[in-house]
Design a protein around this motif. Structure first.
Motif, mmCIF file in Angstrom:
data_model
loop_
_atom_site.group_PDB
_atom_site.id
_atom_site.type_symbol
_atom_site.label_atom_id
_atom_site.label_comp_id
_atom_site.label_asym_id
_atom_site.label_seq_id
_atom_site.Cartn_x
_atom_site.Cartn_y
_atom_site.Cartn_z
ATOM 1 N N ALA A 102 31.449 -5.195 -11.101
ATOM 2 C CA ALA A 102 31.007 -6.053 -9.877
ATOM 3 C C ALA A 102 30.756 -7.406 -10.331
ATOM 4 O O ALA A 102 29.946 -7.746 -11.434
ATOM 5 C CB ALA A 102 29.783 -5.437 -9.125
ATOM 6 N N ALA A 105 27.189 -8.393 -10.906
ATOM 7 C CA ALA A 105 26.404 -7.881 -11.937
ATOM 8 C C ALA A 105 26.472 -8.796 -13.220
ATOM 9 O O ALA A 105 25.905 -8.487 -14.309
ATOM 10 C CB ALA A 105 26.997 -6.513 -12.481
ATOM 11 N N ARG A 110 22.924 -13.413 -12.193
ATOM 12 C CA ARG A 110 21.866 -12.768 -11.880
ATOM 13 C C ARG A 110 20.718 -13.505 -11.968
ATOM 14 O O ARG A 110 19.522 -13.635 -11.559
ATOM 15 C CB ARG A 110 21.550 -11.454 -12.497
ATOM 16 C CG ARG A 110 22.223 -10.224 -11.998
ATOM 17 C CD ARG A 110 22.067 -8.981 -12.471
ATOM 18 N NE ARG A 110 21.721 -8.842 -13.890
ATOM 19 C CZ ARG A 110 22.477 -8.250 -14.754
ATOM 20 N NH1 ARG A 110 23.562 -7.616 -14.381
ATOM 21 N NH2 ARG A 110 22.175 -8.338 -15.989
ATOM 22 N N ALA A 134 33.955 -2.479 -6.313
ATOM 23 C CA ALA A 134 32.661 -2.520 -6.948
ATOM 24 C C ALA A 134 32.095 -3.967 -6.300
ATOM 25 O O ALA A 134 30.811 -3.652 -6.282
ATOM 26 C CB ALA A 134 32.592 -2.563 -8.522
ATOM 27 N N THR A 135 32.459 -5.024 -6.265
ATOM 28 C CA THR A 135 31.886 -6.195 -5.890
ATOM 29 C C THR A 135 31.537 -6.079 -4.514
ATOM 30 O O THR A 135 30.328 -6.393 -4.048
ATOM 31 C CB THR A 135 32.860 -7.524 -6.183
ATOM 32 O OG1 THR A 135 32.891 -7.573 -7.585
ATOM 33 C CG2 THR A 135 32.223 -8.645 -5.616
ATOM 34 N N HIS A 138 28.693 -3.661 -4.151
ATOM 35 C CA HIS A 138 27.127 -4.020 -4.880
ATOM 36 C C HIS A 138 26.755 -5.163 -3.879
ATOM 37 O O HIS A 138 25.500 -4.999 -3.585
ATOM 38 C CB HIS A 138 27.647 -4.826 -5.998
ATOM 39 C CG HIS A 138 26.520 -5.035 -6.909
ATOM 40 N ND1 HIS A 138 26.252 -5.555 -8.067
ATOM 41 C CD2 HIS A 138 24.919 -4.839 -6.561
ATOM 42 C CE1 HIS A 138 25.270 -5.855 -8.565
ATOM 43 N NE2 HIS A 138 24.317 -5.643 -7.510
ATOM 44 N N ASP A 141 24.979 -3.278 -0.969
ATOM 45 C CA ASP A 141 23.905 -2.813 -1.200
ATOM 46 C C ASP A 141 22.730 -3.615 -1.569
ATOM 47 O O ASP A 141 21.712 -3.323 -1.356
ATOM 48 C CB ASP A 141 24.204 -1.903 -2.589
ATOM 49 C CG ASP A 141 23.213 -1.034 -3.010
ATOM 50 O OD1 ASP A 141 22.638 -0.302 -2.242
ATOM 51 O OD2 ASP A 141 22.671 -1.059 -4.239
#
Length: 185
Positions: A102, A105, A110, A134-135, A138, A141
């Motif tokens: 992602a 991540a 971050r 995945a991106t 994420h 989420d």
């Protein structure tokens, strides 16, 4: 556990308007003969250039996230890990390198102060692959509003399934988590 995403530092400068996240806009996807090259990529690159130009003219934060590995596809010493011509980051735009799936991540992203929950994020990726999926997941989420530029993404053949079938299934799986819209809308 408290996350940097849920408790952003105060006084952030990047929480205005939508963001454009450019995911893996690298030569591995566009050079004929490379394993990730797919038909129609030239048309998708033009749509991506137009979206990138619009985001820049509109003053959106533009974030580039590139895949980097020590060997194989996206090898950091390979010419194929470089950005696609015309989609290179500007000096004023943040670039993050990741080995994770992602984009959000990426360790540097971050630390930089990522977009806060509720932020509209437009995702430009040349492939509807595991990293793109995945991106999206994420991002959903952590509370982001993800829109995928569907005229930029492509898909590869997966076993006996043609790219159109693969992309259709992936879009249906991601529909609860992201919108798919034309980059021109």
């Amino acid at each position: 556990m408290t996350s940097l995403w849920r408790d952003p530092p105060s006084g952030r400068a990047h929480d205005v308007g939508p963001w454009l996240v450019c995911l893996d806009l690298q030569r591995e996807f566009v050079v004929p003969g490379r394993p990730l090259h797919s038909p129609g990529v030239e048309r998708r690159i033009e749509a991506c250039r137009a979206l990138l130009a619009y985001a820049r003219e509109s003053g959106w934060p533009v974030i580039h996230v590139h895949r980097r590995r020590e060997a194989g596809l996206f090898c950091e010493r390979s010419e194929f890990a470089r950005p696609v011509a015309g989609l290179e980051p500007r000096a004023s735009e943040a670039v993050f390198f990741r080995s994770q799936l992602a984009a959000f991540a990426a360790p540097g992203l971050r630390r930089m102060a990522p977009p806060t929950p509720g932020t509209q994020v437009f995702l430009a990726a040349l492939a509807l692959d595991n990293a793109c999926m995945a991106t999206v997941l994420h991002g959903a989420d952590i509370g982001l509003k993800i829109t995928v530029a569907e005229d930029i993404i492509g898909a590869a053949t997966l076993g006996p399934y043609e790219p159109g079938v693969v992309a259709g299934v992936a879009k249906r799986l991601l529909a609860p988590f992201a919108r798919f819209e034309s980059a021109q809308s």
